[in-house]
Design a protein around this motif. Structure first.
Motif, short mmCIF file in Angstrom:
data_model
loop_
_atom_site.label_atom_id
_atom_site.label_comp_id
_atom_site.label_asym_id
_atom_site.label_seq_id
_atom_site.Cartn_x
_atom_site.Cartn_y
_atom_site.Cartn_z
N GLY A 749 0.87 -1.24 0.01
CA GLY A 749 -0.15 -0.03 -0.05
C GLY A 749 0.91 1.39 0.07
N LYS A 750 1.32 1.60 -1.11
CA LYS A 750 2.58 2.73 -1.25
C LYS A 750 1.94 4.08 -0.88
N ARG A 751 0.78 4.21 -0.96
CA ARG A 751 0.43 5.55 -0.81
C ARG A 751 -0.03 5.83 0.77
N HIS A 752 -0.36 4.91 1.41
CA HIS A 752 -0.76 5.20 2.71
C HIS A 752 0.23 4.78 3.75
N PRO A 753 0.65 5.63 4.84
CA PRO A 753 1.70 5.36 5.68
C PRO A 753 1.20 4.05 6.78
N PRO A 754 1.99 3.11 7.26
CA PRO A 754 1.49 2.02 7.75
C PRO A 754 1.04 2.65 9.34
N PHE A 755 0.11 1.62 9.92
CA PHE A 755 -0.57 2.20 11.18
C PHE A 755 0.34 2.03 12.16
N ARG A 756 0.88 3.01 12.95
CA ARG A 756 1.62 2.69 13.92
C ARG A 756 1.09 3.67 15.33
N LEU A 757 1.40 3.17 16.43
CA LEU A 757 1.35 4.00 17.62
C LEU A 757 2.48 4.77 18.49
N PRO A 758 2.38 5.57 19.02
CA PRO A 758 3.79 6.39 19.54
C PRO A 758 4.38 5.58 20.66
N GLN A 759 5.49 5.77 20.69
CA GLN A 759 6.12 4.87 21.88
C GLN A 759 5.53 5.15 23.26
N GLU A 760 4.95 6.33 23.53
CA GLU A 760 4.39 6.70 24.80
C GLU A 760 3.08 5.92 24.98
N HIS A 761 2.49 5.41 23.95
CA HIS A 761 1.40 4.68 24.42
C HIS A 761 0.97 3.70 25.56
N ARG A 762 0.03 3.77 26.11
CA ARG A 762 -0.22 3.13 27.28
C ARG A 762 0.07 1.51 27.09
N LEU A 763 -0.08 1.13 25.78
CA LEU A 763 -0.03 -0.27 25.32
C LEU A 763 1.21 -0.94 25.55
N PHE A 764 2.45 -0.13 25.20
CA PHE A 764 3.69 -0.40 25.08
C PHE A 764 3.95 -0.34 26.49
N LYS A 765 3.75 0.76 27.39
CA LYS A 765 4.23 0.80 28.57
C LYS A 765 3.97 -0.42 29.46
N GLN A 766 2.54 -0.97 29.34
CA GLN A 766 2.18 -1.93 30.36
C GLN A 766 2.81 -3.43 29.57
N LEU A 767 3.16 -3.34 28.37
CA LEU A 767 3.84 -4.71 27.73
C LEU A 767 5.24 -4.53 28.20
N ARG A 768 5.98 -3.48 28.47
CA ARG A 768 7.37 -3.40 28.92
C ARG A 768 7.24 -3.58 30.54
N GLU A 769 6.35 -3.44 31.09
CA GLU A 769 6.23 -3.57 32.57
C GLU A 769 5.97 -5.03 32.85
N MET A 770 5.06 -5.77 32.10
CA MET A 770 4.66 -7.15 32.25
C MET A 770 5.79 -7.99 31.92
N VAL A 771 6.63 -7.71 30.86
CA VAL A 771 7.73 -8.31 30.59
C VAL A 771 8.87 -8.37 31.45
N THR A 772 9.13 -7.15 32.22
CA THR A 772 10.25 -6.96 32.87
C THR A 772 9.82 -7.50 34.25
N LYS A 773 8.62 -7.42 34.78
CA LYS A 773 8.42 -7.95 36.03
C LYS A 773 8.18 -9.41 36.09
N GLY A 774 7.69 -9.77 34.82
CA GLY A 774 7.76 -11.56 35.07
C GLY A 774 9.04 -12.06 34.54
#
Length: 1315
Positions: A749-774
């Motif tokens: 899909g050359k004309r449309h930029p890919p769907f991405r979320l910012p690094q500060e999104h809550r999703l990545f914060k929670q993922l990082r926390e769960m991985v490091t705590k576990g």
């Protein structure tokens, strides 16, 4: 001669009327010319008005002349003549009753009316036949032009097809009169009856008579012939004529059936059915096998006749039974169909008399027996007939079990048609079962208990009865079977409980005596003691057939499940069957419903839609009073499918749900209920909550907004801060969130930029926390969760490498903290602090996942984004260019048209990504590089790091790191393959087999020298490793990623693997390989050489099994002939008796033709001296037997010659063949051929290069020129032989043994293979 003085004889041919016959016989005096015919016809018409029908006596010559010139005269004259003759005959039929009733009629008047009748009928019938012949010829000529015939009819206003019916009705009306009194002694002459009926049979010969528009004509013919049968003794002639017509006219079977059934019912001529059937029954079955058209006509006639008048036909069935043993399958089908119709229409019901019941049972026995007929069409027809019988509820209940067993047995039939009909029969049994609408164990438990109680009461009454009537053994067994089964189940549940045998088996006691004791115990209902005594007898009489026979029980469910894997073309019938089984509540149906899931990927037309329809019926229409209740029932059903489901099953269900969501077939109430269960608004278990999240994720593939609009809710559900964490739920949440983005490569899909979320999104914060705590907790579910979490970060995050680096640093920091804690708590400072094994395993596994996802991110996301931006930039530049710049850049435009500009840019971007992977990812500045020394230390020291889980994680991580850089991969290949060979853990070997397969695709030139070590894993002692190796090698070979070397024989050995899954995998591999040109044909010689090698081959029986499968792929005549020649010449260089037998077996399995036999005769000297061996001689006799089956008469001589030579060599040796040739006076050319074949050691040696693996490092291009010249003279088998010796398979990999030279993979051209 006056009309009253002559007699008109009906002629066999018109020319007889021109010749003078007997005394007073009428003779045509003159054939009038065409120009006189109209005037003479008018004169006849005038005479008719004056004299009536007797005018024919003086004007017959006119009608005869018109018939004589019929082809040449004007159509109007023909039509006038026909119309006039109809009037004459009609008038005569009106006057005849008065004449016949006149008692004072003189002999001369009676003779005049008789002559007029015969003349009128003869003229009308001959005119009818002339019109019929002309119309048939015209219709054949006008087939090419549609509508032309209709235009002719409209122009003349005359339609012959409409004129036939009145003429036939007029003749019928005439025959219904008592005209026999016109003849002497009231005996009508046979010629007159034949004249009238003959025209009917001629009309029936017209192929269009069976058309719907000609139905009135058919009915008129039937009634006319019926009158002839009833009044004029036409039975014998009609029978003979019907038999002849059935043999020669294919279209007449349904027409004659309608006629015969009408005669038997309306005209009371039942005996004609018996006459016709008797004639068919007396036909020789051998003659019918040579007359397929006649057999087809008889078969169609009998089948339809049985449908119309089964009761009349049943009394004559005995004469048809011989055809059940005949060779023609159509006749067998017809007789069986007739029996089925009698069972359906005549022998149906509970009020049958004893004789009728016996007849019905005989018919059903015959049908069941032919369920095993040698011809698949007969087997299929029997199953169809039983399906009809079951559907009309005409099958006795006592036969249900036997017919069901027959249908289940036919599921394994080689014929697809038989399998389809077997499935349909079983479905009919389910749909028409007389027991219940629900067939699950729970539904039937109550009725069964009631019936069992009733049975016990009946037994008690029978025991108290005074009369001791003898029971049939089968009935007695059926009666005691339920109680016996329950006793047996109780004994099997308590195997440790010691039972006391009332009497021990004496040493002198025979098996028959013990059998009698068991029988007496059964009759006394002492089931427990009978079972114990039987168990003892099995140990005491191991050689007795009575007690040693064991029937391997295979459940019907298992057989059905195997259908989905083995029968491709009946898959739609199997799917429909499982839908029906599921609707009847059979619990085992769930297994089949699951097994049909992979068929959603089928490319076969109709199969994918059949699976979707099946799931629509099973899941989209649940029962319930409200929409909420229906949604709950649907979710409950789908959740059952997810219990213990594999990854493949989940993917298939996801595809089906995606299809339903995209077509809006799932109601909003279903989505709402899933969210309520996921958020615990509705009380549910943790597993139900997890399955709800899984289903929401599957639906998100069809409509991403289902999850996308509730992303925060989903994060709160599964990635919360509660401890301990539910990693299973968190894993499913990650899967669901991953479905909101497009997984395709962004460049699509050359004309449309890919769907991405910012690094500060809550999703990545929670993922990082769960991985490091576990990370610091030993939870086995953490590893699959962190893999999904890392994948999700790289899929959705902007700058995912930053987040993953932070996670790696946090986890590594925690590991170091643990290590420091250990060192401070150690009492002895000299001891090295030990890190917990699970921490090291978690760390290496995490590093491997990050390495692989970083590579995927670069190859797909970054590369695609670079391409997208370049395309946008080029488009922008193109828009800003002026017209002059566009015209001046002609060279650039040409490059753009050729696609060179885009290709160059793509290469530049690919080179950039490759440089990053090679130079940057694993250098000292990157995070991943810090884990390489630790990873290598664990892999290099399996004794020090011996934990199985740690070894598995480290090996997998090493494979992922090797995927990044060709340089790093090359430096670690020796370590990788040493672990693959030497590791004692099957899981490590399996992991590394998968990793090396991926490396073979990414770095084919590096892996190519190590290919023998990949093949070596196919003989691994662990079945898990063999299965993995088989899968990996299948993908690599079929995708042309590795050279198909002689070691492909290792794949062939898997065909006899004790594990059914591996054997099925190998069979599937060769099935796919057979579709790739001549691949198997080229490899066969080398496979034969390796497998029959006394040092490294397989045993003789397994060799036969393997070669039977492989040789079944040789179907082309040229391939067969070439292989025959090569195999015959291979006898010269074979070293052992075993190799001789193997070669003979291979020859016997080839589909030989006459040309192949000639090749064998040409090379007879190669194997003639080996024929003294019984096995070799038997193999060649098998070839002779196969050739005789389909041999033409002209080819039988050469087969006889070959067999004589075989027998002569077998009994007296090779010298006997020369004596035989001299005795027979063999042609000199033949002797010269054999003489040449004796002096061909050089040519045979040249051909042996196709069977013997070449010496190591001896490329095919160095074959001497003499061999090249020899290869041009005859076809040569081409294959890629192994370039390395067997010593390369050694597990010890030292520095001097490591392959130094990397050979680039390239496809060998056809020209190169033929040199």
């Amino acid at each position: 001669m006056s009309p009253q003085q002559y007699e008109f004889h009906l002629p066999l041919s018109p020319e007889e009327l021109l010749k003078s016959g007997g005394v007073n016989q009428y003779v045509v005096q003159e054939v009038l010319s065409i120009r006189h015919l109209p005037s003479q016809l008018r004169a006849f018409q005038a005479a008719f008005r004056a004299q009536g029908p007797l005018a024919m006596l003086k004007h017959f010559d006119t009608i005869y002349s018109i018939l004589h010139h019929f082809r040449s005269i004007d159509p109007g004259l023909k039509e006038d003549t026909l119309e006039f003759l109809i009037k004459v005959v009609s008038r005569h039929s009106q006057e005849l009753p008065t004449v016949l009733d006149d008692a004072t009629l003189s002999v001369l008047d009676r003779s005049a009316h008789l002559n007029a009748l015969k003349m009128n009928c003869y003229a009308l019938i001959r005119l009818l036949e002339s019109f019929e012949t002309m119309t048939s010829q015209t219709s054949l000529m006008d087939l090419g032009g549609k509508g032309k015939k209709g235009r002719i009819k409209a122009a003349h206003g005359f339609d012959w097809e409409e004129e036939r019916q009145p003429i036939l009705q007029l003749l019928t009306q005439l025959l219904q009169l008592d005209i026999r009194h016109l003849w002497n002694h009231s005996i009508i002459e046979e010629e007159f009856v034949s004249l009238v009926t003959g025209c009917c049979y001629r009309l029936l010969e017209n192929p269009t008579i069976s058309h719907q528009k000609n139905r009135p004509t058919r009915e008129a013919i039937t009634h006319l012939l019926g009158v002839a049968l009833m009044r004029y003794n036409h039975m014998l002639s009609a029978t003979v004529k019907i038999i002849q017509m059935l043999q020669h006219f294919e279209h007449l079977a349904p027409v004659l059936v309608a006629a015969v059934s009408l005669w038997a019912t309306d005209y009371g001529m039942k005996s004609i059915v018996g006459e016709i059937v008797r004639e068919i029954g007396q036909k020789c079955p051998q003659e019918l096998s040579r007359d397929p058209l006649g057999a087809k006509g008889f078969a169609a006639f009998l089948t339809e006749l049985a449908e119309r008048v089964p009761a009349i036909l049943m009394s004559n069935m005995c004469v048809l039974l011989d055809h059940l043993d005949g060779e023609n399958y159509m006749m067998r089908n017809a007789v069986l169909a007739a029996m089925a119709e009698m069972v359906l229409q005549v022998l149906n019901g509970d009020q049958l008399e004893e004789a009728a019941r016996d007849t019905r049972d005989q018919f059903l026995d015959t049908l069941q027996a032919h369920g095993h007929d040698i011809n698949s069409f007969v087997r299929s027809r029997v199953l169809q007939l039983f399906t009809r019988i079951v559907q009309q509820k005409a099958l006795p209940l006592t036969r249900f079990k036997a017919v069901v067993a027959l249908a289940v047995g036919r599921l394994a039939d080689k014929s697809v048609l038989v399998c389809k009909n077997a499935i349909q029969l079983l479905a009919s049994f389910l749909a028409n079962n007389p027991f219940s609408c629900k067939l699950s164990d729970t539904d039937l438990a109550g009725p069964l208990q009631k019936e069992a109680q009733k049975l016990q009461e009946m037994r008690a009454q029978r025991r108290t009865a005074a009369a001791s009537a003898l029971l049939d053994p089968e009935e007695e067994w059926e009666a005691m079977l339920p109680e016996l089964k329950s006793t047996l189940k109780q004994l099997l549940k308590l195997p440790q409980e010691e039972e006391v045998i009332p009497e021990e088996i004496a040493n002198t006691e025979t098996a028959e005596e013990v059998e009698g004791r068991i029988h007496r115990l059964l009759t006394k209902a002492s089931y427990k003691q009978a079972i114990i005594l039987t168990r003892e007898a099995r140990c005491h009489f191991p050689e007795s057939k009575l007690f040693s026979y064991m029937d391997p029980e295979e459940s019907e469910e298992t057989r059905f499940l195997n259908l989905l894997g083995n029968i491709f073309k009946v898959v739609q019938e199997v799917i429909e069957f499982f839908v029906m089984v599921s609707q009847f509540g059979v619990p085992q149906a769930l297994l089949g419903v699951r097994r049909m899931l992979p068929l959603i990927w089928s490319k076969e037309p109709g199969v994918r839609e059949a699976v979707l329809n099946a799931y629509r019926q099973l899941y989209l229409n649940p029962k319930g009073d409200s929409a909420r209740a229906k949604a709950q029932a649907l979710i409950q059903k789908l959740s059952l499918l997810l219990v213990d489901a594999s990854v493949g099953t989940i993917q298939c269900l996801e595809e089906i749900l995606c299809e339903f969501v995209q077509k809006d077939e799932l109601k909003p109430s279903v989505t709402q209920m899933l969210w309520e269960r996921a958020t615990e608004k509705v009380p549910c278990s943790s597993l139900e909550r997890c399955s709800s999240v899984m289903l929401l994720g599957m639906m998100a593939r069809g409509k991403p907004e289902i999850v996308g609009s509730n992303l925060d809710t989903l994060v709160s559900i599964g990635l919360n801060e509660k401890f301990p964490h539910d990693y299973r739920l968190a894993q499913q949440v990650c899967h669901a969130i991953a479905n909101i983005s497009d997984r395709r490569k962004p460049s699509l899909g050359k004309r449309h930029p890919p769907f991405r979320l910012p690094q500060e999104h809550r999703l990545f914060k929670q993922l990082r926390e769960m991985v490091t705590k576990g990370f610091v907790h030993p939870d086995p579910l953490w590893i699959p969760f962190k893999e999904v979490a890392v994948t999700l970060i790289y899929q959705l995050a902007e700058g995912p490498e930053v987040i993953s680096a932070q996670i790696l640093q946090d986890c590594a920091g925690q590991a170091l903290e643990k290590l420091e804690e250990k060192s401070t708590t150690e009492e002895d400072p000299k001891e090295t602090p030990m890190l917990p094994t699970f921490l090291l395993m978690n760390l290496l596994s995490l590093a491997g996942d990050v390495a692989l996802q970083q590579l995927v991110h670069l190859e797909q996301a970054i590369s695609g984004e670079l391409c997208r931006r370049r395309v946008l930039r080029e488009e922008q530049e193109h828009k800003t260019k002026g017209p002059k710049e566009k015209n001046n850049s002609s060279e650039t435009t040409m490059e753009e048209e050729l696609g060179l500009v885009g290709a160059t840019a793509d290469d530049t971007e690919a080179e950039l990504i490759r440089n990053i992977c090679e130079m940057e990812l694993l250098d000292g500045k990157q995070v991943l590089a810090a884990f390489v020394p630790l990873l290598l230390k664990v892999c290099n020291n399996p004794g020090l790091y011996s934990n199985p889980d740690l070894s598995a994680a480290a090996s997998l991580a090493l494979g992922k790191f090797c995927m990044i850089s060709a340089t790093f991969c090359d430096s670690q290949l020796r370590l990788l393959f040493t672990m693959l060979e030497k590791s004692s853990l099957p899981i490590v070997r399996s992991n590394l087999m998968v990793a090396t397969g991926d490396l073979a695709i990414r770095f084919p030139n590096l892996i190519d020298p190590w290919t023998p070590h990949l093949y070596a894993r196919l003989r691994d002692p662990a079945w898990q490793v063999r299965k993995t190796a088989g899968l990996v090698m299948t993908h690599l070979i079929l995708k042309d990623m590795v050279k198909v070397k002689g070691q492909v024989s290792e794949m062939a050995v898997l065909l006899i693997d004790p594990e059914p899954q591996i054997a099925a995998l190998a069979k599937n591999f060769f099935n796919e390989l057979s579709h790739k040109g001549n691949a198997i044909y080229n490899l066969l010689p080398d496979i034969i050489s390796r497998l029959s090698d006394p040092e490294g081959g397989v045993e003789e029986e397994p060799f036969h099994t393997i070669m039977k499968q492989l040789l079944s792929y040789i179907t082309k005549d040229k391939q067969t002939e070439s292989l025959v020649e090569k195999l015959c010449q291979r006898f010269r260089t074979a070293r052992t008796e075993r190799q001789y037998r193997d070669l003979a077996y291979c020859v016997s399995q080839l589909p030989l033709t006459e040309r192949g036999l000639r090749k064998m005769l040409d090379n007879f000297d190669c194997f003639g001296d080996k024929l003294s061996d019984e096995a070799i001689f038997g193999a060649f006799l098998l070839v002779v037997g196969k050739l005789r089956r389909g041999a033409k008469p002209e080819g039988k001589a050469i087969i006889d010659e070959f067999e004589q030579k075989l027998r002569a060599c077998h009994t007296r040796g090779v010298d006997a063949v020369e004596e035989l040739e001299i005795g027979q006076g063999a042609p000199s050319a033949t002797k010269k051929q054999y003489a040449v074949s004796k002096h061909q050691p050089l040519a045979s040696a040249a051909s042996e290069d196709d069977f013997v693996t070449p010496k190591p490092r001896c490329p095919t291009r160095r074959i001497p020129n003499t061999q090249q010249r020899a290869s041009k003279k005859k076809p040569k088998i081409v294959f890629s032989s192994d370039e390395s010796s067997e010593e390369d398979l050694s597990a010890e990999l030292k520095d001097d043994e490591t392959p130094k030279k990397t050979t680039p993979i390239r496809r060998a051209s056809t020209r190169g293979l033929r040199s």
